[in-house]
Design a protein around this motif. Structure first.
Motif, PDB file in Angstrom:
ATOM      1  N   PHE A  37      48.494  93.592 -19.596  1.00 14.29           N
ATOM      2  CA  PHE A  37      47.653  93.572 -18.401  1.00 14.29           C
ATOM      3  C   PHE A  37      48.462  93.539 -17.121  1.00 14.29           C
ATOM      4  O   PHE A  37      48.007  94.009 -16.069  1.00 14.29           O
ATOM      5  CB  PHE A  37      46.671  92.403 -18.466  1.00 14.29           C
ATOM      6  N   LEU A  38      49.659  92.994 -17.212  1.00 12.35           N
ATOM      7  CA  LEU A  38      50.550  93.040 -16.057  1.00 12.35           C
ATOM      8  C   LEU A  38      50.862  94.501 -15.724  1.00 12.35           C
ATOM      9  O   LEU A  38      50.789  94.932 -14.572  1.00 12.35           O
ATOM     10  CB  LEU A  38      51.846  92.315 -16.418  1.00 12.35           C
ATOM     11  N   PHE A  39      51.173  95.235 -16.763  1.00  9.85           N
ATOM     12  CA  PHE A  39      51.501  96.638 -16.613  1.00  9.85           C
ATOM     13  C   PHE A  39      50.326  97.417 -16.048  1.00  9.85           C
ATOM     14  O   PHE A  39      50.466  98.197 -15.101  1.00  9.85           O
ATOM     15  CB  PHE A  39      51.856  97.193 -18.007  1.00  9.85           C
ATOM     16  N   ILE A  40      49.149  97.199 -16.650  1.00 11.22           N
ATOM     17  CA  ILE A  40      47.949  97.898 -16.185  1.00 11.22           C
ATOM     18  C   ILE A  40      47.651  97.546 -14.734  1.00 11.22           C
ATOM     19  O   ILE A  40      47.330  98.407 -13.918  1.00 11.22           O
ATOM     20  CB  ILE A  40      46.736  97.541 -17.071  1.00 11.22           C
ATOM     21  N   GLY A  41      47.778  96.258 -14.424  1.00 10.17           N
ATOM     22  CA  GLY A  41      47.522  95.812 -13.056  1.00 10.17           C
ATOM     23  C   GLY A  41      48.450  96.485 -12.071  1.00 10.17           C
ATOM     24  O   GLY A  41      48.047  96.930 -11.002  1.00 10.17           O
ATOM     25  N   LEU A  42      49.723  96.604 -12.454  1.00 11.16           N
ATOM     26  CA  LEU A  42      50.692  97.257 -11.583  1.00 11.16           C
ATOM     27  C   LEU A  42      50.332  98.720 -11.369  1.00 11.16           C
ATOM     28  O   LEU A  42      50.385  99.235 -10.253  1.00 11.16           O
ATOM     29  CB  LEU A  42      52.087  97.173 -12.202  1.00 11.16           C
ATOM     30  N   MET A  43      49.964  99.388 -12.456  1.00 10.46           N
ATOM     31  CA  MET A  43      49.645 100.815 -12.343  1.00 10.46           C
ATOM     32  C   MET A  43      48.427 101.039 -11.460  1.00 10.46           C
ATOM     33  O   MET A  43      48.363 101.996 -10.693  1.00 10.46           O
ATOM     34  CB  MET A  43      49.394 101.410 -13.736  1.00 10.46           C
ATOM     35  N   ASP A  93      47.237  98.882  -9.118  1.00 11.88           N
ATOM     36  CA  ASP A  93      47.442  98.417  -7.758  1.00 11.88           C
ATOM     37  C   ASP A  93      48.322  99.365  -6.948  1.00 11.88           C
ATOM     38  O   ASP A  93      48.119  99.547  -5.752  1.00 11.88           O
ATOM     39  CB  ASP A  93      48.063  97.020  -7.790  1.00 11.88           C
ATOM     40  N   THR A  94      49.308  99.961  -7.613  1.00 11.43           N
ATOM     41  CA  THR A  94      50.187 100.857  -6.864  1.00 11.43           C
ATOM     42  C   THR A  94      49.519 102.196  -6.616  1.00 11.43           C
ATOM     43  O   THR A  94      49.916 102.945  -5.753  1.00 11.43           O
ATOM     44  CB  THR A  94      51.499 101.127  -7.625  1.00 11.43           C
ATOM     45  N   GLY A  95      48.494 102.499  -7.391  1.00 14.70           N
ATOM     46  CA  GLY A  95      47.811 103.765  -7.222  1.00 14.70           C
ATOM     47  C   GLY A  95      48.221 104.802  -8.252  1.00 14.70           C
ATOM     48  O   GLY A  95      47.725 105.916  -8.252  1.00 14.70           O
ATOM     49  N   TYR A  96      49.131 104.428  -9.145  1.00 14.71           N
ATOM     50  CA  TYR A  96      49.618 105.402 -10.109  1.00 14.71           C
ATOM     51  C   TYR A  96      48.541 105.796 -11.116  1.00 14.71           C
ATOM     52  O   TYR A  96      48.532 106.902 -11.635  1.00 14.71           O
ATOM     53  CB  TYR A  96      50.839 104.842 -10.846  1.00 14.71           C
ATOM     54  N   MET A  97      47.610 104.872 -11.372  1.00 16.58           N
ATOM     55  CA  MET A  97      46.578 105.117 -12.375  1.00 16.58           C
ATOM     56  C   MET A  97      45.803 106.398 -12.112  1.00 16.58           C
ATOM     57  O   MET A  97      45.474 107.143 -13.034  1.00 16.58           O
ATOM     58  CB  MET A  97      45.600 103.928 -12.384  1.00 16.58           C
ATOM     59  N   ARG A 146      46.846 109.011 -10.660  1.00 11.33           N
ATOM     60  CA  ARG A 146      47.695 110.175 -10.962  1.00 11.33           C
ATOM     61  C   ARG A 146      47.623 110.475 -12.452  1.00 11.33           C
ATOM     62  O   ARG A 146      47.612 111.619 -12.870  1.00 11.33           O
ATOM     63  CB  ARG A 146      49.164 109.901 -10.586  1.00 11.33           C
ATOM     64  N   LEU A 147      47.579 109.409 -13.236  1.00 10.24           N
ATOM     65  CA  LEU A 147      47.400 109.544 -14.673  1.00 10.24           C
ATOM     66  C   LEU A 147      46.130 110.326 -14.979  1.00 10.24           C
ATOM     67  O   LEU A 147      46.122 111.249 -15.787  1.00 10.24           O
ATOM     68  CB  LEU A 147      47.245 108.158 -15.294  1.00 10.24           C
ATOM     69  N   ALA A 148      45.047 109.933 -14.304  1.00 13.35           N
ATOM     70  CA  ALA A 148      43.768 110.600 -14.531  1.00 13.35           C
ATOM     71  C   ALA A 148      43.866 112.065 -14.145  1.00 13.35           C
ATOM     72  O   ALA A 148      43.351 112.941 -14.841  1.00 13.35           O
ATOM     73  CB  ALA A 148      42.670 109.919 -13.725  1.00 13.35           C
ATOM     74  N   PHE A 149      44.544 112.339 -13.072  1.00 17.03           N
ATOM     75  CA  PHE A 149      44.704 113.719 -12.610  1.00 17.03           C
ATOM     76  C   PHE A 149      45.433 114.552 -13.648  1.00 17.03           C
ATOM     77  O   PHE A 149      45.015 115.641 -14.015  1.00 17.03           O
ATOM     78  CB  PHE A 149      45.474 113.724 -11.292  1.00 17.03           C
ATOM     79  N   ILE A 150      46.543 114.004 -14.167  1.00 17.47           N
ATOM     80  CA  ILE A 150      47.330 114.744 -15.150  1.00 17.47           C
ATOM     81  C   ILE A 150      46.536 114.949 -16.431  1.00 17.47           C
ATOM     82  O   ILE A 150      46.589 116.002 -17.049  1.00 17.47           O
ATOM     83  CB  ILE A 150      48.636 113.988 -15.483  1.00 17.47           C
ATOM     84  N   MET A 151      45.796 113.915 -16.812  1.00 18.68           N
ATOM     85  CA  MET A 151      45.072 114.015 -18.076  1.00 18.68           C
ATOM     86  C   MET A 151      43.816 114.860 -17.963  1.00 18.68           C
ATOM     87  O   MET A 151      43.280 115.286 -18.976  1.00 18.68           O
ATOM     88  CB  MET A 151      44.679 112.605 -18.565  1.00 18.68           C
ATOM     89  N   ASP A 152      43.346 115.082 -16.737  1.00 22.11           N
ATOM     90  CA  ASP A 152      42.044 115.715 -16.625  1.00 22.11           C
ATOM     91  C   ASP A 152      42.001 117.119 -17.200  1.00 22.11           C
ATOM     92  O   ASP A 152      41.042 117.489 -17.859  1.00 22.11           O
ATOM     93  CB  ASP A 152      41.568 115.752 -15.176  1.00 22.11           C
ATOM     94  N   TRP A 153      43.018 117.910 -16.954  1.00 21.45           N
ATOM     95  CA  TRP A 153      42.939 119.285 -17.444  1.00 21.45           C
ATOM     96  C   TRP A 153      42.877 119.275 -18.960  1.00 21.45           C
ATOM     97  O   TRP A 153      42.164 120.069 -19.572  1.00 21.45           O
ATOM     98  CB  TRP A 153      44.080 120.137 -16.921  1.00 21.45           C
ATOM     99  N   LEU A 154      43.585 118.325 -19.560  1.00 19.92           N
ATOM    100  CA  LEU A 154      43.544 118.205 -21.006  1.00 19.92           C
ATOM    101  C   LEU A 154      42.156 117.802 -21.474  1.00 19.92           C
ATOM    102  O   LEU A 154      41.625 118.338 -22.440  1.00 19.92           O
ATOM    103  CB  LEU A 154      44.571 117.164 -21.465  1.00 19.92           C
ATOM    104  N   MET A 155      41.566 116.877 -20.744  1.00 19.82           N
ATOM    105  CA  MET A 155      40.248 116.417 -21.142  1.00 19.82           C
ATOM    106  C   MET A 155      39.208 117.512 -20.999  1.00 19.82           C
ATOM    107  O   MET A 155      38.308 117.634 -21.818  1.00 19.82           O
ATOM    108  CB  MET A 155      39.841 115.206 -20.292  1.00 19.82           C
ATOM    109  N   SER A 156      39.354 118.315 -19.967  1.00 17.92           N
ATOM    110  CA  SER A 156      38.350 119.357 -19.797  1.00 17.92           C
ATOM    111  C   SER A 156      38.500 120.400 -20.890  1.00 17.92           C
ATOM    112  O   SER A 156      37.530 121.027 -21.281  1.00 17.92           O
ATOM    113  CB  SER A 156      38.462 119.993 -18.416  1.00 17.92           C
ATOM    114  N   LYS A 157      39.698 120.595 -21.392  1.00 20.93           N
ATOM    115  CA  LYS A 157      39.900 121.572 -22.465  1.00 20.93           C
ATOM    116  C   LYS A 157      39.154 121.168 -23.729  1.00 20.93           C
ATOM    117  O   LYS A 157      38.744 122.010 -24.515  1.00 20.93           O
ATOM    118  CB  LYS A 157      41.388 121.733 -22.805  1.00 20.93           C
ATOM    119  N   VAL A 158      39.032 119.882 -23.970  1.00 21.68           N
ATOM    120  CA  VAL A 158      38.323 119.464 -25.182  1.00 21.68           C
ATOM    121  C   VAL A 158      36.875 119.161 -24.888  1.00 21.68           C
ATOM    122  O   VAL A 158      36.186 118.579 -25.709  1.00 21.68           O
ATOM    123  CB  VAL A 158      38.988 118.222 -25.833  1.00 21.68           C
ATOM    124  N   GLY A 159      36.414 119.528 -23.726  1.00 19.33           N
ATOM    125  CA  GLY A 159      34.999 119.362 -23.448  1.00 19.33           C
ATOM    126  C   GLY A 159      34.638 118.004 -22.909  1.00 19.33           C
ATOM    127  O   GLY A 159      33.478 117.692 -22.715  1.00 19.33           O
TER     128      GLY A 159
END
Lengths: 79, 42, 691
Positions: free
Chosen positions: C367-373, C375-379, C381-394
């Motif tokens: 949870f420390l790790f998740i909180g850091l991601m 709070d810094t705003g990196y999370m 970016r994760l969603a952005f990178i994963m989104d194209w993959l997610m849209s490919k699988v519907g």
């Protein structure tokens, strides 16, 4: 100055939103987040496969799919 | 003699636990939700 | 919580997500906050206390972040409902503090304009002034205050700048409501809304004294949870909505534009921006983090790091906790004469609960790790990178958050799927959510990985991440299968905000970790405790008159159950004791450890209570002398746990969210079926190859 959609705007260019269809739920949310006719937007980047796209509007960065962007009619401005 | 009271006490603890779980399950039927029991905070 | 109006004012903290509102809340209330749930939804209710500059007690409520009062998710619905006073258990706040991201002023003011219209005394907080300053944005706070008619305070929540002024403003007795009117509702629409008040009242959605704004938000909202309105009445509400839409097409959208026009006029007077946007650290970092190749590489690296940390850094505290429980057990043993109760306490409770509590360090790191991601705003970016993959699988990006939540626990993840508008997408998301390795699997993974690769933290970390990747990959594959197979439907849109990177607030994150850790311990102390007692009972009764502990165990309820399923699990390499563990996991996955802990403690009897569970398992032998927990068996078990649908709570919540038993059964079938087949393959093929 041809009218085109946000989905076609090249990376790095700016544009002004001209029109958006009304009554579509997704677009209403985009409006609430600041994209209304008359707003200035800029495409910052596109993900490797073409979407999602990241745009800069009113000082914030939003990302969306081409599906939504295709409904936003814009006219490009000289960058 | 000690063995006997311990055996009874142990069974008592087990029965109480069963009852508590049953009550909890019944109450969960009425008030739906995660109940925050997973440690995830939601 | 009492509904009686007390003389302690209730102050609501509202704002956009990422406005730093929660950091501000944490700063003001510190540890004096209580986290609960709003009844009926998985939205956190956070109430805290702080003292004004004059020593007066104030109650603060941190309402969920939202972009608009036109609620689209349970979070936003709660915000709307609390501010409108529609929530019976939460009194309407007396005052509002609107927290705004200064570098994002216009968009943030949208929600503010809606909130201010409600007429509550208010304070505007311009947070994150440091970011605005770096971009060379100049905001005239005094002018803004004059135009709005309410106090405006500049703050930087992370450093505490502006806090004193805020507290002073909070302490004022004479807080004004704003005089700014941002959007005038056109007469026709206004009349229609007024007319709808009566019918809405009849549906029970609002009460007679509601202002005009309630119909506005209830009729123009897209709230999937429609709190306060019964299902049967929704037809009426839809009718009313359609009639207004018919009479005034696009009225909602026009209202939005009108608001932004007012906001732009306001900002023209108080905001000075440079002509060219200044490049900030965010744009520079995003060139790497969102780079098509580097970004993905970085993502993999981040997760590998997490895996490594979970094994290396956590190891020492985990050993310490293990030792402590062992000593506790030995001490109780020395205190009490032999007997059932002592057995229950030492081999049942201490062994069982200890088997779960030992994972506290890992939960903390996670949870420390998740909180850091986050709070810094990196999370995002994760969603952005994963989104194209997610849209490919519907799937769509809206599935990302429920899916991500499922890594903590699938139950809130499944509930969060309510925000997905398309029924098809929602169903698919719910079906695959449990494939995200939830935190309850963590103890099981750790135990088995520890058996596989003792004392090799890097390998352990990699395998751990491999398991998570396996679950995630499987989720995508099944999402694709389900999308193709189930009804066709419109995909929902994904709109994501990517906030600027910011320095994380350590205090905030630590508070979050503390809350999660506390919840974890409470669960261990209550549910796991209860289950440990029950498993001990199942392993001890009925009693057999014998000295042989193994026989005693084999004849107990648990033993009989284990033997009963043994034929089915033997081809996977498992024995009946593991079988007991598998059965126990239906209550909660981590109970696998608890069960084995109890089973092996009960078996070994009065000695070796100090041996960690792992050693006991490693030493376990079959009838023919071969070890039970060979690397192959461990691997087979691990894969089983990645896929198997256990956890009654998840089954129950899927039943509730989908309204039928069909889908939970489908889940049970496809997930446990896959688990069985894959484990079977691994064990049989591996054995054939000589492992």
């Amino acid at each position: 100055m041809s009218a085109t959609t946000l989905a076609e705007l090249p990376v790095g260019s700016e544009a002004i939103v001209q029109a958006m269809p009304t009554g579509r739920s997704a677009l209403t949310r985009l409006r609430e987040m600041g994209i209304v006719p008359g707003t200035r937007v800029r495409v910052t980047r596109r993900a490797p496969l073409g979407e999602p796209i990241e745009i800069s509007v009113r000082g914030s960065c939003l990302s969306m799919r081409n599906h939504e962007a295709a409904h936003i009619i814009i006219s490009a401005v000289g960058a | 003699m000690n063995e006997n009271w311990q055996s009874i006490a142990a069974i008592a603890v087990v029965l109480i636990t069963v009852v508590l779980f049953a009550v909890r399950a019944a109450r969960r039927r009425k008030k739906p939700g995660c109940g925050g029991s997973c440690g995830c905070g939601k | 919580m009492s509904n009686v109006a007390s003389d302690i004012p209730l102050i609501a903290i509202v704002g956009n997500p990422n406005s730093g509102k929660t950091t501000l809340f944490n700063l003001l209330t510190g540890l004096k906050q209580k986290v609960a749930n709003y009844p009926g939804v998985t939205v956190e209710k956070k109430i805290g206390e702080c003292y004004s500059q004059h020593g007066k007690k104030l109650r603060l409520i941190d309402l969920p972040g939202a972009y608009s009062l036109n609620a689209r998710s349970p979070d936003e619905a709660v915000l709307r409902d609390v501010l409108l006073g529609r929530r019976p258990e939460t009194p309407r706040p007396d005052r509002v503090v609107c927290v705004v991201d200064s570098a994002n002023l216009e968009r943030n003011l949208y929600l503010v304009s809606q909130v201010l219209e409600l007429g509550l005394p208010a304070i505007l907080v311009l947070n994150m002034v440091d970011v605005a300053e770096k971009r060379e944005w100049r905001i005239d706070a005094a002018k803004l205050s004059e135009l709005l008619g309410i106090p405006v305070i500049k703050t930087q929540a992370v450093t505490g700048r502006g806090l004193i002024e805020l507290k002073l403003a909070l302490s004022r007795d004479d807080l004004p409501a704003t005089k700014w009117r941002s959007a005038v509702i056109p007469d026709g629409v206004r009349t229609a809304l007024e007319q709808s008040r009566g019918p809405l009242c009849e549906t029970g959605a609002i009460h007679a004294k509601a202002s005009l704004l309630e119909p506005l938000y209830l009729l123009s909202g897209h709230d999937p949870t429609h709190y306060g309105i019964e299902d049967s009445q929704m037809g009426r509400v839809h009718e009313l909505r359609r009639s207004i839409d018919g009479a005034f097409p696009g009225w909602e959208d026009e209202l939005v534009s009108a608001r932004y026009r007012s906001i732009e006029e306001l900002c023209a007077e108080v905001l000075r921006r440079p002509d060219q946007e200044i490049e900030t650290i965010t744009t520079k970092l995003d060139r790497i983090f969102l780079h098509p190749v580097l970004g993905f590489v970085n993502l993999v690296f981040v997760f590998a790091l997490l895996g490594y940390l979970i094994f290396s850094v956590a190891a020492a505290p985990m050993d310490w906790i293990d030792g402590w429980f062992g000593q506790l057990g030995a001490w109780v043993e020395s205190l009490m004469p032999p007997g059932d109760l002592r057995d229950l306490i030492v081999n049942g409770v201490i062994s069982g609960v200890g088997g779960v509590v030992i994972f506290l360090p890992q939960i903390v790191i996670l949870f420390l790790f998740i909180g850091l991601m986050e709070d810094t705003g990196y999370m995002s970016r994760l969603a952005f990178i994963m989104d194209w993959l997610m849209s490919k699988v519907g799937l769509n990006g809206k599935s990302f958050l429920p899916f991500l939540s499922s890594y903590a626990c699938a139950v809130p993840g499944v509930m969060a799927a309510r925000t997905i508008e398309s029924p098809k997408d929602r169903l698919v998301t719910i079906l695959i959510a449990p494939l995200a390795s939830c935190s309850a699997r963590l103890p099981v993974y750790t135990l088995l990985i520890g058996l596989l690769f003792p004392a090799k933290p890097l390998t352990q970390g990699l395998l751990m991440m491999g398991l998570y990747a396996l679950g995630t990959g499987a989720a995508f594959v099944f999402a694709w299968i389900f999308s193709k197979g189930i009804m066709k439907g419109d995909s929902s849109p994904m709109i994501l905000e990517m906030p600027p990177y910011k320095r994380p607030s350590l205090k905030s994150i630590l508070l979050l970790v503390w809350q999660r850790a506390k919840a974890f311990l409470v669960r261990a102390g209550s549910i796991i405790l209860g289950i440990s007692i029950l498993i001990w009972a199942a392993s001890t009764y009925p009693k057999t008159d014998t000295e042989d502990k193994s026989l005693q165990l084999a004849n107990s309820f648990a033993g009989q159950a284990g033997h009963f399923i043994e034929p089915v699990i033997k081809p996977l390499g498992y024995d009946w004791k593991i079988g007991i563990g598998l059965i126990g996991s239906f209550a909660a996955r981590e109970v696998f450890n608890t069960t084995l802990g109890v089973v092996y403690a009960v078996e070994s009897g009065d000695d070796d209570n100090l041996d960690p569970l792992r050693e006991k398992l490693a030493a376990e032998r079959r009838a023919d002398g071969r070890p039970v927990f060979t690397p192959l068996v461990c691997l087979s078990l691990l894969v089983f746990y990645v896929f198997a649908m256990q956890c009654i709570s998840t089954i129950a919540i899927v039943r509730r969210e989908t309204g039928t038993w069909k889908w939970p059964l489908v889940q049970l079938g496809y997930m446990t079926g896959t688990a069985y087949v894959l484990s079977l393959l691994i064990y049989q093929v591996g054995s054939a190859l000589g492992y």
